[in-house]
Design a protein around this motif. Structure first.
Motif, PDB file in Angstrom:
ATOM      1  N   GLU A 284      20.083  12.695  38.136  1.00  0.00           N
ATOM      2  CA  GLU A 284      18.621  12.760  38.230  1.00  0.00           C
ATOM      3  C   GLU A 284      17.971  11.661  37.378  1.00  0.00           C
ATOM      4  OE1 GLU A 284      15.005  15.947  37.319  1.00  0.00           O
ATOM      5  OE2 GLU A 284      17.059  16.679  37.606  1.00  0.00           O
ATOM      6  N   GLU A 285      18.488  11.482  36.186  1.00  0.00           N
ATOM      7  CA  GLU A 285      17.973  10.429  35.302  1.00  0.00           C
ATOM      8  C   GLU A 285      18.153   9.044  35.923  1.00  0.00           C
ATOM      9  OE1 GLU A 285      19.694   8.025  31.425  1.00  0.00           O
ATOM     10  OE2 GLU A 285      20.431  10.067  31.844  1.00  0.00           O
ATOM     11  N   LEU A 286      19.316   8.795  36.498  1.00  0.00           N
ATOM     12  CA  LEU A 286      19.614   7.473  37.055  1.00  0.00           C
ATOM     13  C   LEU A 286      18.811   7.200  38.320  1.00  0.00           C
ATOM     14  CD1 LEU A 286      23.478   7.458  36.478  1.00  0.00           C
ATOM     15  CD2 LEU A 286      21.734   6.288  35.122  1.00  0.00           C
ATOM     16  N   VAL A 287      18.622   8.215  39.152  1.00  0.00           N
ATOM     17  CA  VAL A 287      17.777   8.060  40.339  1.00  0.00           C
ATOM     18  C   VAL A 287      16.369   7.667  39.920  1.00  0.00           C
ATOM     19  CG1 VAL A 287      16.612   9.344  42.171  1.00  0.00           C
ATOM     20  CG2 VAL A 287      19.090   9.538  41.900  1.00  0.00           C
ATOM     21  N   GLN A 288      15.829   8.361  38.929  1.00  0.00           N
ATOM     22  CA  GLN A 288      14.490   8.055  38.458  1.00  0.00           C
ATOM     23  C   GLN A 288      14.395   6.635  37.911  1.00  0.00           C
ATOM     24  OE1 GLN A 288      11.941   9.977  38.959  1.00  0.00           O
ATOM     25  NE2 GLN A 288      10.446   8.643  37.938  1.00  0.00           N
ATOM     26  N   LEU A 289      15.419   6.211  37.205  1.00  0.00           N
ATOM     27  CA  LEU A 289      15.433   4.856  36.642  1.00  0.00           C
ATOM     28  C   LEU A 289      15.453   3.799  37.744  1.00  0.00           C
ATOM     29  CD1 LEU A 289      15.565   3.154  34.078  1.00  0.00           C
ATOM     30  CD2 LEU A 289      18.052   3.433  34.101  1.00  0.00           C
ATOM     31  N   LEU A 290      16.257   4.014  38.784  1.00  0.00           N
ATOM     32  CA  LEU A 290      16.316   3.074  39.902  1.00  0.00           C
ATOM     33  C   LEU A 290      14.991   3.022  40.656  1.00  0.00           C
ATOM     34  CD1 LEU A 290      19.905   3.886  41.186  1.00  0.00           C
ATOM     35  CD2 LEU A 290      19.147   1.671  40.322  1.00  0.00           C
ATOM     36  N   ILE A 291      14.314   4.153  40.754  1.00  0.00           N
ATOM     37  CA  ILE A 291      13.003   4.184  41.405  1.00  0.00           C
ATOM     38  C   ILE A 291      12.001   3.370  40.600  1.00  0.00           C
ATOM     39  CG2 ILE A 291      11.028   5.678  41.926  1.00  0.00           C
ATOM     40  CD1 ILE A 291      13.118   7.859  42.670  1.00  0.00           C
ATOM     41  N   GLU A 292      11.989   3.572  39.296  1.00  0.00           N
ATOM     42  CA  GLU A 292      10.968   2.951  38.459  1.00  0.00           C
ATOM     43  C   GLU A 292      11.239   1.486  38.169  1.00  0.00           C
ATOM     44  OE1 GLU A 292       8.829   6.247  35.877  1.00  0.00           O
ATOM     45  OE2 GLU A 292      10.839   5.857  35.135  1.00  0.00           O
ATOM     46  N   GLU A 293      12.510   1.115  38.028  1.00  0.00           N
ATOM     47  CA  GLU A 293      12.810  -0.265  37.649  1.00  0.00           C
ATOM     48  C   GLU A 293      13.050  -1.167  38.844  1.00  0.00           C
ATOM     49  OE1 GLU A 293      15.413  -2.524  34.235  1.00  0.00           O
ATOM     50  OE2 GLU A 293      16.471  -1.072  35.495  1.00  0.00           O
ATOM     51  N   ALA A 294      13.737  -0.672  39.873  1.00  0.00           N
ATOM     52  CA  ALA A 294      14.107  -1.508  41.011  1.00  0.00           C
ATOM     53  C   ALA A 294      13.228  -1.277  42.231  1.00  0.00           C
ATOM     54  CB  ALA A 294      15.574  -1.258  41.382  1.00  0.00           C
TER      55      ALA A 294
ATOM     56  N   HIS B 103      13.737   7.270  46.958  1.00  0.00           N
ATOM     57  CA  HIS B 103      14.683   8.344  46.619  1.00  0.00           C
ATOM     58  C   HIS B 103      15.962   8.198  47.438  1.00  0.00           C
ATOM     59  CE1 HIS B 103      12.684  11.309  43.935  1.00  0.00           C
ATOM     60  NE2 HIS B 103      11.590  10.687  44.330  1.00  0.00           N
ATOM     61  N   SER B 104      15.810   7.919  48.711  1.00  0.00           N
ATOM     62  CA  SER B 104      16.970   7.794  49.590  1.00  0.00           C
ATOM     63  C   SER B 104      17.872   6.660  49.137  1.00  0.00           C
ATOM     64  CB  SER B 104      16.505   7.566  51.025  1.00  0.00           C
ATOM     65  OG  SER B 104      17.606   7.299  51.874  1.00  0.00           O
ATOM     66  N   LYS B 105      17.284   5.495  48.888  1.00  0.00           N
ATOM     67  CA  LYS B 105      18.084   4.338  48.492  1.00  0.00           C
ATOM     68  C   LYS B 105      18.765   4.573  47.153  1.00  0.00           C
ATOM     69  CE  LYS B 105      18.500   0.199  46.218  1.00  0.00           C
ATOM     70  NZ  LYS B 105      18.491  -0.053  44.761  1.00  0.00           N
ATOM     71  N   ALA B 106      18.056   5.149  46.186  1.00  0.00           N
ATOM     72  CA  ALA B 106      18.642   5.383  44.858  1.00  0.00           C
ATOM     73  C   ALA B 106      19.842   6.314  44.948  1.00  0.00           C
ATOM     74  CB  ALA B 106      17.583   5.953  43.918  1.00  0.00           C
ATOM     75  N   ASN B 107      19.730   7.368  45.759  1.00  0.00           N
ATOM     76  CA  ASN B 107      20.850   8.289  45.903  1.00  0.00           C
ATOM     77  C   ASN B 107      22.026   7.650  46.628  1.00  0.00           C
ATOM     78  OD1 ASN B 107      20.326  11.209  44.915  1.00  0.00           O
ATOM     79  ND2 ASN B 107      18.369  10.620  45.817  1.00  0.00           N
ATOM     80  N   VAL B 108      21.729   6.846  47.645  1.00  0.00           N
ATOM     81  CA  VAL B 108      22.789   6.110  48.335  1.00  0.00           C
ATOM     82  C   VAL B 108      23.500   5.180  47.353  1.00  0.00           C
ATOM     83  CG1 VAL B 108      23.220   4.281  50.023  1.00  0.00           C
ATOM     84  CG2 VAL B 108      21.832   6.261  50.657  1.00  0.00           C
ATOM     85  N   GLU B 109      22.729   4.508  46.515  1.00  0.00           N
ATOM     86  CA  GLU B 109      23.330   3.574  45.562  1.00  0.00           C
ATOM     87  C   GLU B 109      24.291   4.279  44.613  1.00  0.00           C
ATOM     88  OE1 GLU B 109      22.163   0.095  42.337  1.00  0.00           O
ATOM     89  OE2 GLU B 109      20.609   0.924  43.646  1.00  0.00           O
ATOM     90  N   LEU B 110      23.898   5.436  44.112  1.00  0.00           N
ATOM     91  CA  LEU B 110      24.786   6.172  43.208  1.00  0.00           C
ATOM     92  C   LEU B 110      26.035   6.661  43.926  1.00  0.00           C
ATOM     93  CD1 LEU B 110      22.288   8.226  41.036  1.00  0.00           C
ATOM     94  CD2 LEU B 110      23.475   6.125  40.455  1.00  0.00           C
ATOM     95  N   ASP B 111      25.881   7.094  45.159  1.00  0.00           N
ATOM     96  CA  ASP B 111      27.046   7.540  45.930  1.00  0.00           C
ATOM     97  C   ASP B 111      28.022   6.388  46.165  1.00  0.00           C
ATOM     98  OD1 ASP B 111      26.106  10.124  46.102  1.00  0.00           O
ATOM     99  OD2 ASP B 111      25.183   9.853  48.075  1.00  0.00           O
ATOM    100  N   ILE B 112      27.486   5.224  46.515  1.00  0.00           N
ATOM    101  CA  ILE B 112      28.348   4.064  46.743  1.00  0.00           C
ATOM    102  C   ILE B 112      29.042   3.661  45.450  1.00  0.00           C
ATOM    103  CG2 ILE B 112      28.388   1.620  47.376  1.00  0.00           C
ATOM    104  CD1 ILE B 112      26.028   2.170  49.225  1.00  0.00           C
ATOM    105  N   ALA B 113      28.287   3.608  44.361  1.00  0.00           N
ATOM    106  CA  ALA B 113      28.863   3.181  43.078  1.00  0.00           C
ATOM    107  C   ALA B 113      30.011   4.079  42.658  1.00  0.00           C
ATOM    108  CB  ALA B 113      27.780   3.152  42.001  1.00  0.00           C
ATOM    109  N   THR B 114      29.821   5.388  42.759  1.00  0.00           N
ATOM    110  CA  THR B 114      30.884   6.297  42.322  1.00  0.00           C
ATOM    111  C   THR B 114      32.083   6.248  43.268  1.00  0.00           C
ATOM    112  OG1 THR B 114      29.678   8.111  43.409  1.00  0.00           O
ATOM    113  CG2 THR B 114      29.382   7.855  41.041  1.00  0.00           C
ATOM    114  N   ALA B 115      31.846   6.020  44.556  1.00  0.00           N
ATOM    115  CA  ALA B 115      32.972   5.882  45.490  1.00  0.00           C
ATOM    116  C   ALA B 115      33.820   4.667  45.128  1.00  0.00           C
ATOM    117  CB  ALA B 115      32.445   5.762  46.921  1.00  0.00           C
TER     118      ALA B 115
END
Length: 500
Positions: free
Chosen positions: A99-109, A113-125
């Motif tokens: 949740e913290e990282l999604v919020q950070l990606l929204i605010e900084e980049a 919401h969709s893109k931030a969650n996709v990014e975290l899923d890809i990164a962890t994979a």
């Protein structure tokens, strides 16, 4: 985002949201940079100050590389299960802090919401795939043509890797190189993009510190190119530079690295073609094209850049495409319903508007005229584009759909290949066999039949041809990129020589 000098620092820092992200991470210590210059990062949607940091200079880069080199030899000898365990712990930390990282990606980049969650899923994979690399650093025995000789091949880390990461998928595209380098036994120094130095840099250091990565092995320097120049690349310690970014910058980095005989992995820009053949299912093609064009506002190297449509499907495609695009919500990325968020900065907006203006003056037809408010640009659709127009020749990196009509399959292939780039692409056809035949004729590193162009899998080679880069990442290809091979032969019985 803006630069400041060292005056009135306390007043500036008091106004930022994330005051904790104000230090570099060097030699296992969070500390201020040595530059006299400071940088304030801002939310690209509404401009609020997010964080202020005192930047790194060449002295800090020296210390970071020295730290990585000092710790690398010990890390190289660390047993594979321990290396993998650190990476697996880092994955768990990302999941816990999602949740913290999604919020950070929204605010900084400016991520939705969709893109931030996709990014975290890809990164962890990708991290889970990299956790297997320590167990794949094995040697090989190869027969010899010389009697009595034994050939052994040993895989070793490069040593120290310098990683230069972009702003568009900051956490994933930094992590992809970092975790591959660390998993194969290297030390790492990361230079994130200034515009995303938290989500693409400092937060990654925080995650690995919590995961127990040895202090000093991984370092983060936040620096301005105007101050450090090419020093990060030409520094004598790193044996490899991994860069993700523009083709212009990549060419320069390759030139500098080449002068110092450094290995490079370059993932660069794209001008990706999306071909719609005369037997394609238009609704299926449009659905894919809308996603491939407008995911993260088109700010993806793999995004659809040129929609090349057979005239038999041209009018229908434009009508259905426009109808779908009109349903996309543009606005504040903090709103979960938003699909189109802001571009990263105003310079990017102005560049795209210039490309549109020039291309319209050359005959492009505006099917849908978007609106611009600050860094927010709602979708534009241009039709009747020719491949020599500026909007078709450039990597747009924004929410502008470019539709080029063609007479037949042969013309579609010719136009798709008429580009200095060759990263990704798509072919839509009612026959996957026909689509495959066309795909094989497109000079690009990756291309997808009856799917859009944004695809990336942890175990599949990722990379481009021509101006889109050098090398391949992911899976066994990352294992190759971040290591080197040594040949050791053993002569078990006396050898006969021509003379001695």
């Amino acid at each position: 985002m803006r630069f400041t000098n060292s005056v009135n620092n306390e007043k500036e820092e008091a106004g930022v949201k994330y005051s904790k992200w104000n230090k570099l991470f060097i030699n296992g210590v969070w500390r201020e940079g040595s530059s006299r210059q400071r940088y304030i990062n801002q939310n690209p949607y509404h401009g609020d100050a997010l964080a202020e940091i005192k930047l790194a200079n060449r002295h800090d880069i020296d210390e970071a590389y020295e730290s990585a080199r000092r710790m690398q030899k010990e890390w190289e000898q660390t047993p594979a299960p321990e290396k993998a365990s650190v990476i697996e712990k880092a994955v768990a930390i990302i999941q816990r802090r999602r949740e913290e990282l999604v919020q950070l990606l929204i605010e900084e980049a400016g991520s939705t919401h969709s893109k931030a969650n996709v990014e975290l899923d890809i990164a962890t994979a990708f991290m889970r795939e990299a956790a297997t690399y320590p167990f794949r650093m094995h040697g090989e025995m190869v027969p010899s043509v010389i009697p009595g000789k034994e050939n052994r091949l040993y895989r070793s880390p490069v040593g120290v890797v310098g990683v230069i990461a972009p702003w568009n998928f900051p956490l994933h595209l930094a992590m992809r190189s970092i975790v591959s380098a660390v998993a194969t036994g290297n030390g790492v120094v990361l230079k994130p993009d200034l515009q995303t130095f938290i989500s693409g840099g400092l937060v990654i250091a925080d995650i690995f510190e919590e995961a127990g990565l040895p202090k000093g092995l991984f370092n983060v320097v936040v620096a301005d190119l105007g101050e450090i120049g090419d020093y990060f690349v030409e520094h004598p310690i790193p044996g490899m530079i991994s860069f993700t970014g523009s083709t212009v910058a990549g060419r320069h980095i390759a030139s500098v690295a080449g002068q110092h005989l450094k290995k490079t992995a370059l993932e660069l820009g794209g001008n990706n073609a999306f071909i719609v053949l005369d037997d394609a299912d238009v609704k299926q093609a449009v659905s894919a094209a809308v996603f491939g064009k407008f995911m993260h506002q088109g700010q993806i190297c793999m995004a659809v850049n040129r929609l090349i449509v057979d005239r038999k499907k041209y009018v229908e495609f434009i009508d259905v495409f426009k109808e779908k695009v009109l349903q996309l919500k543009a606005g504040d990325p903090a709103d979960p319903e938003t699909v189109i968020g802001p571009l990263i900065n105003r310079n990017q907006v102005n560049k795209i508007l210039g490309l549109i203006e020039k291309s319209v003056s050359q005959g492009a037809r505006v099917v849908l005229e978007g609106e611009v408010r600050g860094n927010l640009m709602s979708p534009f659709i241009l039709a009747d584009v020719t491949n020599d127009m500026p909007i078709a020749q450039s990597e747009i990196f924004g929410p502008v759909a470019v539709i080029i009509p063609v007479e037949n399959e042969e013309e579609a292939i010719r136009i798709a290949n008429d580009s200095p780039y060759g990263l990704s692409g798509s072919v839509f056809s009612g026959s996957w066999e026909r689509g495959l035949q066309v795909a094989q004729k497109i000079r690009t590193g990756m291309i997808h039949v009856n799917d859009q162009s944004i695809n990336d899998e942890p175990h599949i080679p990722f990379g481009g041809e021509k101006g889109s880069g050098l090398g391949r990442l992911n899976g066994k290809w990352s294992l190759e990129e971040f290591t080197t091979i040594k040949w050791i032969s053993i002569q078990h019985q006396p050898r006969s020589y021509p003379f001695s």
